[in-house]
Every structure is written in C-alpha cells, then in structure tokens.
Scaffold this active site. Sequence first.
Site, mmCIF file in Angstrom:
data_model
loop_
_atom_site.group_PDB
_atom_site.id
_atom_site.type_symbol
_atom_site.label_atom_id
_atom_site.label_comp_id
_atom_site.label_asym_id
_atom_site.label_seq_id
_atom_site.Cartn_x
_atom_site.Cartn_y
_atom_site.Cartn_z
ATOM 1 N N ARG A 32 6.417 -14.184 -12.870
ATOM 2 C CA ARG A 32 7.530 -13.558 -11.991
ATOM 3 C C ARG A 32 8.130 -13.754 -12.979
ATOM 4 O O ARG A 32 9.305 -14.223 -12.639
ATOM 5 C CB ARG A 32 7.640 -14.363 -10.691
ATOM 6 C CG ARG A 32 7.128 -13.721 -9.560
ATOM 7 C CD ARG A 32 7.089 -12.503 -8.629
ATOM 8 N NE ARG A 32 6.645 -12.236 -7.907
ATOM 9 C CZ ARG A 32 6.514 -12.031 -6.268
ATOM 10 N NH1 ARG A 32 7.954 -12.272 -6.301
ATOM 11 N NH2 ARG A 32 5.788 -11.723 -5.441
ATOM 12 N N ARG A 36 13.625 -10.287 -10.383
ATOM 13 C CA ARG A 36 15.355 -10.383 -9.996
ATOM 14 C C ARG A 36 15.928 -11.239 -10.575
ATOM 15 O O ARG A 36 18.165 -10.894 -10.369
ATOM 16 C CB ARG A 36 15.237 -10.140 -8.483
ATOM 17 C CG ARG A 36 15.035 -8.878 -7.354
ATOM 18 C CD ARG A 36 14.813 -9.030 -6.408
ATOM 19 N NE ARG A 36 13.897 -10.284 -5.437
ATOM 20 C CZ ARG A 36 13.127 -10.031 -4.544
ATOM 21 N NH1 ARG A 36 14.286 -9.199 -3.419
ATOM 22 N NH2 ARG A 36 12.563 -10.707 -4.064
ATOM 23 N N ARG A 45 15.489 -1.217 -11.250
ATOM 24 C CA ARG A 45 15.229 -1.790 -9.766
ATOM 25 C C ARG A 45 16.033 -0.764 -8.729
ATOM 26 O O ARG A 45 16.117 0.086 -8.414
ATOM 27 C CB ARG A 45 15.270 -3.213 -9.385
ATOM 28 C CG ARG A 45 14.851 -3.586 -8.335
ATOM 29 C CD ARG A 45 13.409 -3.247 -7.366
ATOM 30 N NE ARG A 45 12.833 -3.531 -6.062
ATOM 31 C CZ ARG A 45 13.088 -2.545 -4.704
ATOM 32 N NH1 ARG A 45 13.593 -1.227 -5.010
ATOM 33 N NH2 ARG A 45 12.450 -2.955 -3.952
ATOM 34 N N ASP A 82 1.963 -4.720 -8.228
ATOM 35 C CA ASP A 82 2.015 -5.611 -6.758
ATOM 36 C C ASP A 82 0.759 -6.420 -6.318
ATOM 37 O O ASP A 82 0.062 -4.640 -6.085
ATOM 38 C CB ASP A 82 3.179 -5.989 -5.664
ATOM 39 C CG ASP A 82 3.443 -6.757 -5.496
ATOM 40 O OD1 ASP A 82 4.327 -7.715 -4.997
ATOM 41 O OD2 ASP A 82 2.677 -6.746 -3.561
ATOM 42 N N TYR A 157 -2.939 -10.395 4.377
ATOM 43 C CA TYR A 157 -1.748 -9.239 4.526
ATOM 44 C C TYR A 157 -2.350 -8.361 5.203
ATOM 45 O O TYR A 157 -1.578 -7.069 5.982
ATOM 46 C CB TYR A 157 -1.133 -9.043 3.062
ATOM 47 C CG TYR A 157 -0.733 -9.780 2.815
ATOM 48 C CD1 TYR A 157 1.010 -10.204 3.045
ATOM 49 C CD2 TYR A 157 -0.666 -10.712 1.583
ATOM 50 C CE1 TYR A 157 1.859 -11.282 1.918
ATOM 51 C CE2 TYR A 157 -0.396 -11.829 0.569
ATOM 52 C CZ TYR A 157 1.231 -11.990 1.396
ATOM 53 O OH TYR A 157 2.117 -13.104 0.392
HETATM 54 O O1 CP3 Z 1 6.685 -10.583 -13.595
HETATM 55 C C1 CP3 Z 1 5.045 -10.569 -12.663
HETATM 56 O O2 CP3 Z 1 4.293 -11.579 -12.334
HETATM 57 C C2 CP3 Z 1 4.240 -9.598 -12.263
HETATM 58 C C3 CP3 Z 1 4.785 -8.739 -10.939
HETATM 59 C C4 CP3 Z 1 4.165 -9.147 -9.907
HETATM 60 C C5 CP3 Z 1 4.793 -9.317 -8.732
HETATM 61 N N1 CP3 Z 1 4.194 -9.565 -7.941
HETATM 62 C C6 CP3 Z 1 6.293 -8.324 -9.213
HETATM 63 C C7 CP3 Z 1 7.073 -8.593 -7.518
HETATM 64 C C8 CP3 Z 1 2.832 -9.798 -9.630
HETATM 65 C C9 CP3 Z 1 2.151 -10.641 -10.037
HETATM 66 C C10 CP3 Z 1 2.895 -10.234 -7.890
HETATM 67 C C11 CP3 Z 1 2.354 -10.825 -7.196
HETATM 68 C C12 CP3 Z 1 2.407 -10.639 -6.173
HETATM 69 N N2 CP3 Z 1 2.615 -9.832 -5.092
HETATM 70 C C13 CP3 Z 1 1.263 -11.890 -5.109
HETATM 71 C C14 CP3 Z 1 0.680 -13.156 -5.818
HETATM 72 C C15 CP3 Z 1 1.578 -14.332 -6.258
HETATM 73 C C16 CP3 Z 1 2.921 -14.984 -5.297
HETATM 74 O O3 CP3 Z 1 4.036 -15.014 -5.531
HETATM 75 O O4 CP3 Z 1 1.654 -15.931 -4.664
HETATM 76 C C17 CP3 Z 1 2.145 -11.562 -3.665
HETATM 77 C C18 CP3 Z 1 1.818 -13.192 -2.832
HETATM 78 C C19 CP3 Z 1 2.626 -10.493 -3.914
HETATM 79 C C20 CP3 Z 1 3.101 -9.589 -2.265
HETATM 80 C C21 CP3 Z 1 4.525 -9.228 -2.413
HETATM 81 N N3 CP3 Z 1 5.008 -8.793 -3.359
HETATM 82 C C22 CP3 Z 1 5.704 -9.954 -2.013
HETATM 83 C C23 CP3 Z 1 5.265 -11.576 -0.980
HETATM 84 C C24 CP3 Z 1 7.102 -10.030 -2.141
HETATM 85 C C25 CP3 Z 1 7.596 -10.077 -1.289
HETATM 86 C C26 CP3 Z 1 9.029 -11.527 -1.969
HETATM 87 C C27 CP3 Z 1 10.253 -10.915 -2.581
HETATM 88 O O5 CP3 Z 1 10.278 -11.696 -3.923
HETATM 89 O O6 CP3 Z 1 10.613 -10.151 -2.065
HETATM 90 C C28 CP3 Z 1 6.601 -8.614 -2.975
HETATM 91 C C29 CP3 Z 1 7.270 -8.190 -3.882
HETATM 92 C C30 CP3 Z 1 7.774 -8.456 -5.009
HETATM 93 N N4 CP3 Z 1 6.383 -8.089 -6.235
HETATM 94 C C31 CP3 Z 1 8.576 -8.151 -6.036
HETATM 95 C C32 CP3 Z 1 8.419 -8.157 -6.670
HETATM 96 C C33 CP3 Z 1 9.207 -8.123 -8.835
HETATM 97 C C34 CP3 Z 1 9.961 -8.662 -5.360
HETATM 98 C C35 CP3 Z 1 10.295 -7.026 -5.253
HETATM 99 C C36 CP3 Z 1 11.397 -6.229 -5.665
HETATM 100 O O7 CP3 Z 1 12.031 -6.336 -6.716
HETATM 101 O O8 CP3 Z 1 12.071 -6.057 -4.705
#
Ligand code: CP3
Length: 350
Positions: A32, A36, A45, A82, A157
């Site tokens: 990550r 944000r 975004r 994602d 999920y």
């Molecule tokens: O920078 C990076 O690591 C690359 C991008 C990346 C994202 N998601 C972007 C993202 C990666 C590698 C993921 C993987 C991901 N997504 C996982 C596995 C890793 C982990 O964290 O366990 C999982 C479980 C998800 C599912 C997911 N996506 C969730 C549960 C959420 C909501 C949580 C939150 O922070 O809001 C997301 C959204 C998400 N994926 C965001 C980002 C930057 C935030 C959304 C936004 O910017 O509006």
Amino acid sequence: MPDPAIPTPSKPRLLRALAGEVLDRPPVWLMRQAGRYLPEYRALRSRAKDFIAFCLNPEMAAEATLQPMRRFPLDAAIVFADILLVPLALGQKVWFEEGEGPKLGPLPAQAELEVSLDAVLGLLAPVGETLADVREALEPDRALIGFAGAPWTVATYMIEGGSSRDRARARGLAYQDPARLDALIEVLVEATARYLTLQAASGADVLKLFDSWSDNLPEDLFERLVTRPHGRIVARLREAGVSAPVIGFPKGAGALLEAYAAGAGVDAVALDVQAPAALGQRLQKRLPIQGALDPLLLRAGGAAMDQAVDRMIGQWNGGPYIFNLGHGVVLDTPVENVERLVARVTGWGG
Ligand code: CP3
C-alpha cells in the site's frame, strides 16, 4: 562475451534478493505504498468516478503507481489495482462505499462463474495496459510488481459479500458444502493464473499473491485452501512460460508458515508482523523472505521505528531479504515517516 569494463544495466535489487543473493542492504518497497496517506493520491482519487473506475483507468492507475516512486527511493513499484477486480471480472457486482470498504453482490452460480472465465482477461486488460505504461516510465533498476488476491481470500469476500470480522460463513462453507467451496477455489485458481500471466506478459517483473485471511484455519483447511491453490497457480504460471518470481503472503499463517514455504511452490514468503526472528532465519535457508515492520510503528515513527528497522535488518540481512511492512501502510501515516524509513533502509551500511 560481455566486456567487464562496460557496465550492464543493473539488475533490480528486488530481483537479486529474489534470486537468493545476500545484499549489502535489502531492497525496500511497502505494501500500500500508493494510497490515501499521500496528498497527491487523494487529489487524483477525487477525479475518478469511483474506485473501480480508477483501477481500470490505465492513465490514472499508472499515475497512482508512480506517485510513491517519485517521492521515495523505493526499489519496486506495485501496480495500482485491487484484489476484488477478479470477482468483478467473474461477473459478481463489486463496489466500494466511502468509509465502509468493499461490498459485493450475490455470489453467482458456479456454472455462471465458469462461463465468465472466458471474459476475465477482457475485463482485466486495462491492468495490463497500466503495467506496460509503468514499466516504460520506470527506471530499469527498479522492479515492477504485479499481484492478485489468492483464491481463499478472494473467496471470503465473494462469499461474505464484503469484509467481515471472522469470515465465519466462508470458513463454515468448507465443512457444510466442501464441493461448492472447492469448485469456487478452482475457478479462482484458473482466473488468477490467467490474470497473473497477463500481468507478466505486460511487464510485471515479480508477482505477488495476497492471502490476507490465511489466519484461523485448521491445518487441513490451510493446506486445502491456501497452500495447495498457491501451488497450483505457480504451476500454471510455469506451464504458461512465466518465469517471474512469485512472492506468497499467507497473512496470519503463524505456526503453518514453514509448511506453507515447503509446499506452496512460491519463490519467496512475505511475513506478517508476528513472524519471529528465528523463524524468518530458518525460512531463509530455503527461500528469500520479505517483511515485516508493524505498519503502526511506521505511523508512530521516531526512534522506536528506527530501532525496529535496525533490528530487522540486523536479524535478517544475513540471508536473502526484502524489507517491507507486515501489512499495508495505514491511512493516517505521516509522509515524513515513510521518507525516514526508506532513507534508513536505503542508507544502510553507507
Ligand atoms: O500500493 C499498493 O499496495 C497497490 C495497490 C493495492 C490496493 N489494494 C489499492 C487499494 C493492493 C496491493 C491492494 C490489495 C488488497 N485489496 C488486499 C490485500 C492486501 C491487504 O490489505 O490485506 C485486500 C484485502 C483488498 C481489498 C480492499 N480494497 C479493501 C478491504 C479495501 C478497503 C480498505 C480501505 O483502505 O478503504 C480496498 C480499497 C483499496 N484498495 C484502497 C486502495 C488504495 C483504498 C480505496 C480508496 O482509495 O478509496
């Protein structure tokens, strides 16, 4: 014969560590690292219709991928996407509600999922474009990582309809209707192998499988739902001619980590925050490890973070090692702390 006087373009430090080299200092990237906590990410975004549209817009996704690369001397970029794009590509509704995380519509019938397999690469093609664009923009000594959610985590999920506290429905299905769960995992193995093959063909140098919900599984279920599906995906990649190293992240695997490392067929194992120093060292005799600073310590920063960085490099840099967090950067992490962390690792020994 290459002339030793002419320097060859340096092989990315991440690939050297993944090939088993012990380096003067470990490569560093952060789960990550785009997101944000970066003001420029929030600005980008806010221009997207929604999070899915953002991920599937190559221009925007490439920009998000590159933002942390401009700010910090990181050794690798991870494509902005994602793990829930795969259920979307398999025909399940997926959306993100502000402040609530992901939501998914009803799980499609097995027959529908199987039919949708043929559409997966079409829907995910924009991620391939993002990778190609980033690879072109990125310096050759910095690696590009592609990724997918591992079948079990993605299945949780799909079954739960979103995030859930303990994934009781998904875990229960393993007992109540094992054939149904195994068939779902099977579709996800196939979809994930195809998706990662596309990513490698588009420029990903390294691939990572995120199994974020590997915790709380009994040994037999862990083997059936985590280790074996990872092994089948890696086997499918190799059959398809993909040579990019695969990092497996079975988060929360705990006491089952060594069995995972021996059985999953991955080239490296990413550790979570609880992994003991000695366990990491034992694993390093078999394969490279990645990890595992607590993201909350990155958020806190200061001398305590510096000490933990030094301890981690001290305990693990005698074997092949990639510096990272034990899970993703949290939302309210000060940018200065990330700067300080990356500087400390890249300046190691210098
Ligand atoms: O920078 C990076 O690591 C690359 C991008 C990346 C994202 N998601 C972007 C993202 C990666 C590698 C993921 C993987 C991901 N997504 C996982 C596995 C890793 C982990 O964290 O366990 C999982 C479980 C998800 C599912 C997911 N996506 C969730 C549960 C959420 C909501 C949580 C939150 O922070 O809001 C997301 C959204 C998400 N994926 C965001 C980002 C930057 C935030 C959304 C936004 O910017 O509006």
